[in-house]
Design a protein around this motif. Structure first.
Motif, short mmCIF file in Angstrom:
data_model
loop_
_atom_site.label_atom_id
_atom_site.label_comp_id
_atom_site.label_asym_id
_atom_site.label_seq_id
_atom_site.Cartn_x
_atom_site.Cartn_y
_atom_site.Cartn_z
N ASN A 143 0.81 -1.22 0.00
CA ASN A 143 0.00 0.00 0.00
C ASN A 143 0.84 1.27 0.00
O ASN A 143 0.30 2.38 0.06
N GLY A 144 2.17 1.10 -0.03
CA GLY A 144 3.06 2.26 -0.06
C GLY A 144 3.26 2.91 1.29
O GLY A 144 3.74 4.05 1.37
N ARG A 145 2.89 2.21 2.38
CA ARG A 145 3.06 2.75 3.73
C ARG A 145 3.77 1.70 4.59
O ARG A 145 3.17 1.10 5.49
N PRO A 146 5.05 1.45 4.30
CA PRO A 146 5.75 0.33 4.95
C PRO A 146 5.86 0.44 6.47
O PRO A 146 5.94 -0.57 7.15
N MET A 194 15.76 -10.72 16.86
CA MET A 194 14.57 -10.03 16.36
C MET A 194 14.94 -8.77 15.59
O MET A 194 14.42 -8.52 14.49
N LEU A 195 15.86 -7.98 16.14
CA LEU A 195 16.28 -6.75 15.47
C LEU A 195 16.96 -7.06 14.15
O LEU A 195 16.66 -6.43 13.12
N GLY A 196 17.88 -8.02 14.15
CA GLY A 196 18.59 -8.37 12.93
C GLY A 196 17.66 -8.85 11.84
O GLY A 196 17.77 -8.44 10.67
N ALA A 197 16.72 -9.73 12.20
CA ALA A 197 15.78 -10.26 11.21
C ALA A 197 14.83 -9.18 10.71
O ALA A 197 14.53 -9.09 9.51
N PHE A 198 14.36 -8.33 11.62
CA PHE A 198 13.41 -7.27 11.28
C PHE A 198 14.03 -6.28 10.30
O PHE A 198 13.44 -5.93 9.27
N GLN A 199 15.25 -5.84 10.61
CA GLN A 199 15.90 -4.86 9.75
C GLN A 199 16.25 -5.47 8.39
O GLN A 199 16.12 -4.81 7.34
N THR A 200 16.68 -6.73 8.38
CA THR A 200 17.02 -7.41 7.12
C THR A 200 15.77 -7.67 6.28
O THR A 200 15.84 -7.67 5.05
N PHE A 201 14.65 -7.91 6.93
CA PHE A 201 13.38 -8.09 6.23
C PHE A 201 13.08 -6.86 5.36
O PHE A 201 12.71 -6.98 4.19
N PHE A 202 13.25 -5.68 5.92
CA PHE A 202 13.02 -4.46 5.15
C PHE A 202 14.10 -4.25 4.09
O PHE A 202 13.82 -3.75 3.00
N SER A 204 15.55 -6.55 2.39
CA SER A 204 15.24 -7.43 1.26
C SER A 204 14.12 -6.87 0.38
O SER A 204 13.96 -7.29 -0.77
N HIS A 205 13.37 -5.90 0.92
CA HIS A 205 12.31 -5.26 0.14
C HIS A 205 12.71 -3.87 -0.32
O HIS A 205 11.86 -3.07 -0.75
N GLY A 206 14.00 -3.56 -0.25
CA GLY A 206 14.51 -2.27 -0.72
C GLY A 206 14.11 -1.10 0.14
O GLY A 206 14.03 0.04 -0.34
N LEU A 207 13.88 -1.34 1.44
CA LEU A 207 13.41 -0.29 2.34
C LEU A 207 14.34 -0.10 3.54
O LEU A 207 13.90 0.28 4.62
N LEU A 208 15.63 -0.34 3.32
CA LEU A 208 16.57 -0.25 4.44
C LEU A 208 16.61 1.15 5.04
O LEU A 208 16.51 1.32 6.25
N LEU A 209 16.75 2.17 4.20
CA LEU A 209 16.87 3.54 4.71
C LEU A 209 15.60 3.99 5.40
O LEU A 209 15.65 4.53 6.52
N GLU A 210 14.46 3.77 4.77
CA GLU A 210 13.19 4.20 5.35
C GLU A 210 12.93 3.50 6.68
O GLU A 210 12.51 4.12 7.66
N SER A 211 13.20 2.19 6.72
CA SER A 211 12.97 1.45 7.96
C SER A 211 13.94 1.88 9.04
O SER A 211 13.57 1.99 10.22
#
Length: 322
Positions: A143-146, A194-202, A204-211
């Motif tokens: 929805n464009g609101r990660p 949890m932090l490592g997986a959560f940040q890597t999850f974003f 992998s979707h090209g949202l590292l900076l935003e997350s």
């Protein structure tokens, strides 16, 4: 006098003083005052002749414990409120600097475990975060609101809920240190993965900076406080695992006092982190520069107050002794 002779001649007296601290309810004020005079005299002698010896550290701790026992019912000056935060907590952090480093390293290792696990298995985040959370986040991304997860609920209840939960986690990290430090290590492992997986999850979707800008806006203080709480738990566990020259009971109480003081020092940090998450993080339209500035200021505060300032105070105390 040789150090071995000094110890042999006084060890029974020091052990009696330890017992006096343990059973202060049954000790007379005169006996405690006399013991304190003798211990401080022995400490002064040790500081002069055996400055770098463990016996000097032991006598300093014993004198401090006896002093606290004697004056525990003395009315405190109002300035104690100020000096508690400016001196007592930082100096306790300096004493626990090894535990702080160990807590940070444990956390960092398991963050890396979370990163590698998520990179190796894209469904790993479901195991850690749960299917509901992952599916909701994927829907928000579509929805464009990660980072819409931070928009749910009203601000004040969210702030209170987050703060209370974080403070409870910090006390849990402290109390679990009693289980030979394993409990504290387990909690650090959970949060790190949890932090490592959560940040890597974003990522992998090209949202590292935003997350990163959203998560670390409050996470810089929150994660730092969890690591510091881990240090408190390790201090508690170390007290009875490695009592050194103390009896195990005295060492445990000393570790508990140090750890509890550290935990109290993290409470304002958790409150600020909860306020940021409840009132600021939800506004993802805030300029990236502003968010980055808050993150950097938070990081600078944590490093200064919990690492740099304790070293400065300890250095001043050492120079005064000399």
């Amino acid at each position: 006098m040789k150090e071995a002779s000094f110890i042999r001649n006084n060890i029974e007296k020091w052990q009696r003083t330890e017992s006096m601290v343990d059973n202060s309810e049954n000790a007379s004020p005169d006996d405690m005052a006399e013991a304190y005079t003798e211990i401080t005299a022995d400490l002064a002698f040790a500081q002069t002749h055996y400055r770098k010896s463990r016996i000097t550290v032991y006598l300093n701790d014993l004198a401090s414990a006896l002093h606290n026992t004697i004056y525990k019912n003395k009315k405190e000056k109002w300035t104690r409120i100020f000096t508690y935060w400016t001196h007592e907590v930082p100096l306790t952090m300096y004493d626990a600097r090894r535990e702080l480093l160990a807590s940070f390293l444990i956390f960092a290792v398991f963050v890396l475990v979370g990163v590698l696990s998520q990179l190796n298995d894209p469904d790993f985040s479901r195991l850690i975060l749960g299917d509901y959370y992952v599916d909701m986040t994927l829907e928000n991304i579509d929805n464009g609101r990660p980072m819409a997860v931070y928009n749910g609920g009203s601000e004040t209840p969210m702030f209170l809920q987050i703060t209370i939960n974080n403070v409870m986690v910090s006390f849990m990290a402290f109390v679990m240190g009693i289980f030979a430090c394993v409990g504290t290590g387990y909690l650090l492992m959970q949060n790190g993965i949890m932090l490592g997986a959560f940040q890597t999850f974003f990522f992998s979707h090209g949202l590292l900076l935003e997350s990163a800008l959203a998560i670390w806006l409050h996470g810089t203080l929150e994660i730092s406080a969890i690591i510091i709480s881990g240090a408190a738990g390790l201090a508690l566990g170390r007290g009875w695992l490695f009592p050194g020259t103390y009896s195990r009971g005295v060492a445990f109480r000393n570790g508990a006092r140090r750890g509890l003081k550290i935990i109290v020092g993290t409470v304002p940090v958790f409150i600020i982190a909860g306020f940021i998450e409840g009132f600021v993080t939800r506004h993802t339209d805030i300029h990236d520069g502003v968010r980055a500035g808050i993150i950097l200021c938070s990081l600078a505060f944590v490093i200064f107050y919990f690492v740099v300032w304790p070293r400065i105070l300890a250095g001043r105390a050492l120079s005064v002794e000399r």
